[in-house]
Design a protein around this motif. Sequence first.
Motif, PDB file in Angstrom:
ATOM      1  N   ALA A  70       0.827  -1.200   0.000  1.00  0.00           N
ATOM      2  CA  ALA A  70       0.000   0.000   0.000  1.00  0.00           C
ATOM      3  C   ALA A  70       0.865   1.255   0.000  1.00  0.00           C
ATOM      4  N   ALA A  71       1.937   1.247   0.754  1.00  0.00           N
ATOM      5  CA  ALA A  71       2.796   2.423   0.842  1.00  0.00           C
ATOM      6  C   ALA A  71       3.670   2.577  -0.394  1.00  0.00           C
ATOM      7  N   SER A  72       4.055   1.478  -1.031  1.00  0.00           N
ATOM      8  CA  SER A  72       4.945   1.573  -2.189  1.00  0.00           C
ATOM      9  C   SER A  72       4.204   2.053  -3.433  1.00  0.00           C
ATOM     10  N   THR A  73       2.872   1.984  -3.473  1.00  0.00           N
ATOM     11  CA  THR A  73       2.142   2.460  -4.638  1.00  0.00           C
ATOM     12  C   THR A  73       2.209   3.972  -4.748  1.00  0.00           C
ATOM     13  N   ASP A  74       2.373   4.687  -3.642  1.00  0.00           N
ATOM     14  CA  ASP A  74       2.477   6.142  -3.722  1.00  0.00           C
ATOM     15  C   ASP A  74       3.927   6.611  -3.869  1.00  0.00           C
ATOM     16  N   GLY A  75       4.864   5.674  -3.991  1.00  0.00           N
ATOM     17  CA  GLY A  75       6.261   6.013  -4.250  1.00  0.00           C
ATOM     18  C   GLY A  75       7.101   6.200  -3.010  1.00  0.00           C
ATOM     19  N   ASN A  76       6.521   6.203  -1.851  1.00  0.00           N
ATOM     20  CA  ASN A  76       7.279   6.358  -0.601  1.00  0.00           C
ATOM     21  C   ASN A  76       7.350   5.016   0.094  1.00  0.00           C
ATOM     22  N   ALA A  77       8.435   4.275  -0.137  1.00  0.00           N
ATOM     23  CA  ALA A  77       8.586   2.966   0.489  1.00  0.00           C
ATOM     24  C   ALA A  77       8.904   3.153   1.964  1.00  0.00           C
ATOM     25  N   PRO A  78       8.084   2.617   2.875  1.00  0.00           N
ATOM     26  CA  PRO A  78       8.329   2.784   4.308  1.00  0.00           C
ATOM     27  C   PRO A  78       9.412   1.832   4.793  1.00  0.00           C
ATOM     28  N   PRO A  79       9.980   2.111   5.958  1.00  0.00           N
ATOM     29  CA  PRO A  79      10.935   1.158   6.523  1.00  0.00           C
ATOM     30  C   PRO A  79      10.212  -0.120   6.921  1.00  0.00           C
ATOM     31  N   LEU A  80      10.894  -1.248   6.769  1.00  0.00           N
ATOM     32  CA  LEU A  80      10.275  -2.516   7.123  1.00  0.00           C
ATOM     33  C   LEU A  80      10.265  -2.743   8.623  1.00  0.00           C
ATOM     34  N   LEU A  81      11.198  -2.153   9.331  1.00  0.00           N
ATOM     35  CA  LEU A  81      11.308  -2.346  10.761  1.00  0.00           C
ATOM     36  C   LEU A  81      11.532  -0.977  11.400  1.00  0.00           C
ATOM     37  N   PHE A  82      10.777  -0.665  12.450  1.00  0.00           N
ATOM     38  CA  PHE A  82      10.923   0.633  13.090  1.00  0.00           C
ATOM     39  C   PHE A  82      10.500   0.548  14.547  1.00  0.00           C
ATOM     40  N   GLN A 113       8.311  10.066  18.852  1.00  0.00           N
ATOM     41  CA  GLN A 113       9.597   9.894  18.178  1.00  0.00           C
ATOM     42  C   GLN A 113       9.560   8.581  17.414  1.00  0.00           C
ATOM     43  N   SER A 114      10.197   8.570  16.254  1.00  0.00           N
ATOM     44  CA  SER A 114      10.239   7.361  15.435  1.00  0.00           C
ATOM     45  C   SER A 114      11.685   7.073  15.055  1.00  0.00           C
ATOM     46  N   PHE A 115      12.068   5.818  15.145  1.00  0.00           N
ATOM     47  CA  PHE A 115      13.429   5.399  14.840  1.00  0.00           C
ATOM     48  C   PHE A 115      13.375   4.282  13.806  1.00  0.00           C
ATOM     49  N   ASP A 116      14.115   4.443  12.708  1.00  0.00           N
ATOM     50  CA  ASP A 116      14.179   3.415  11.674  1.00  0.00           C
ATOM     51  C   ASP A 116      15.558   3.465  11.012  1.00  0.00           C
ATOM     52  N   ALA A 117      15.744   2.685   9.962  1.00  0.00           N
ATOM     53  CA  ALA A 117      17.058   2.586   9.331  1.00  0.00           C
ATOM     54  C   ALA A 117      17.518   3.917   8.730  1.00  0.00           C
ATOM     55  N   SER A 118      16.585   4.833   8.456  1.00  0.00           N
ATOM     56  CA  SER A 118      16.974   6.113   7.872  1.00  0.00           C
ATOM     57  C   SER A 118      17.629   7.048   8.888  1.00  0.00           C
ATOM     58  N   ASN A 119      17.353   6.860  10.191  1.00  0.00           N
ATOM     59  CA  ASN A 119      17.931   7.768  11.179  1.00  0.00           C
ATOM     60  C   ASN A 119      18.705   7.063  12.294  1.00  0.00           C
ATOM     61  N   CYS A 120      18.882   5.736  12.191  1.00  0.00           N
ATOM     62  CA  CYS A 120      19.630   4.985  13.203  1.00  0.00           C
ATOM     63  C   CYS A 120      20.545   3.964  12.535  1.00  0.00           C
ATOM     64  N   PRO A 121      21.823   3.970  12.869  1.00  0.00           N
ATOM     65  CA  PRO A 121      22.692   2.921  12.340  1.00  0.00           C
ATOM     66  C   PRO A 121      22.482   1.608  13.097  1.00  0.00           C
ATOM     67  N   ALA A 122      22.791   0.512  12.430  1.00  0.00           N
ATOM     68  CA  ALA A 122      22.732  -0.792  13.105  1.00  0.00           C
ATOM     69  C   ALA A 122      23.812  -0.816  14.186  1.00  0.00           C
ATOM     70  N   ALA A 123      23.506  -1.466  15.293  1.00  0.00           N
ATOM     71  CA  ALA A 123      24.452  -1.527  16.414  1.00  0.00           C
ATOM     72  C   ALA A 123      25.524  -2.571  16.150  1.00  0.00           C
ATOM     73  N   LYS A 176      18.540  -7.982  11.377  1.00  0.00           N
ATOM     74  CA  LYS A 176      17.429  -7.305  12.042  1.00  0.00           C
ATOM     75  C   LYS A 176      17.698  -7.073  13.531  1.00  0.00           C
ATOM     76  N   PHE A 177      18.337  -8.031  14.181  1.00  0.00           N
ATOM     77  CA  PHE A 177      18.608  -7.869  15.614  1.00  0.00           C
ATOM     78  C   PHE A 177      19.526  -6.671  15.854  1.00  0.00           C
ATOM     79  N   ALA A 178      20.574  -6.526  15.060  1.00  0.00           N
ATOM     80  CA  ALA A 178      21.489  -5.394  15.216  1.00  0.00           C
ATOM     81  C   ALA A 178      20.758  -4.085  14.930  1.00  0.00           C
ATOM     82  N   GLN A 179      19.807  -4.113  13.973  1.00  0.00           N
ATOM     83  CA  GLN A 179      19.038  -2.909  13.664  1.00  0.00           C
ATOM     84  C   GLN A 179      18.138  -2.530  14.845  1.00  0.00           C
ATOM     85  N   ILE A 180      17.488  -3.522  15.451  1.00  0.00           N
ATOM     86  CA  ILE A 180      16.623  -3.247  16.608  1.00  0.00           C
ATOM     87  C   ILE A 180      17.450  -2.708  17.773  1.00  0.00           C
TER      88      ILE A 180
END
Length: 157
Positions: free
Chosen positions: A19-31, A64-74, A111-115
């Motif tokens: 649903a989100a990719s149809t408008d061109g803005n692909a959301p993060p898969l994990l946040f 506040q929202s945290f995802d791959a765009s604003n947080c590096p993997a640990a 995914k674990f390092a991202q979380i």
Amino acid sequence: MVNKCLVSIKKMTSNDTKAASTDGNAPPLLFLRVQYEVPDLDGGDNSAAEDKQAQTQATITNKQSFDASNCPAATIGLPPSVEPVKPDPGDYSFSGMHDHGPLPPPREGGKFAQIVGFVNAAKKASDKYLTEVIEKEKAHSQPATSESNQQHKRKRK
């Protein structure tokens, strides 16, 4: 005083992603999302009774929202240039060393390092935000405390 603190970690479903990719803005898969509700201490010039009632009703919501765009993997294990050493007694941080020698390096990334990265960033942001709230509460309650101390001293005389 924090009234509510909501934390949610979510993985988007395939329906959410389509649903989100149809408008061109692909959301993060994990946040990770964090929401705080704190009393609004900047209620204006009210009497003490009105101010106390306003504090119980008015709140400020901070999201506040945290995802791959604003947080590096640990990094889970030791950095590449650090050698494993036996830790001091009482030190429970990862040292890369067991009683019988070095541990194999943990798997990095995924995914674990991202979380863990999200949680680390959320903790830093939470510490900063809640410190500001506490400082504001202290500054707001300071005049009332000094006024009550003066009244108490007058009664003692």
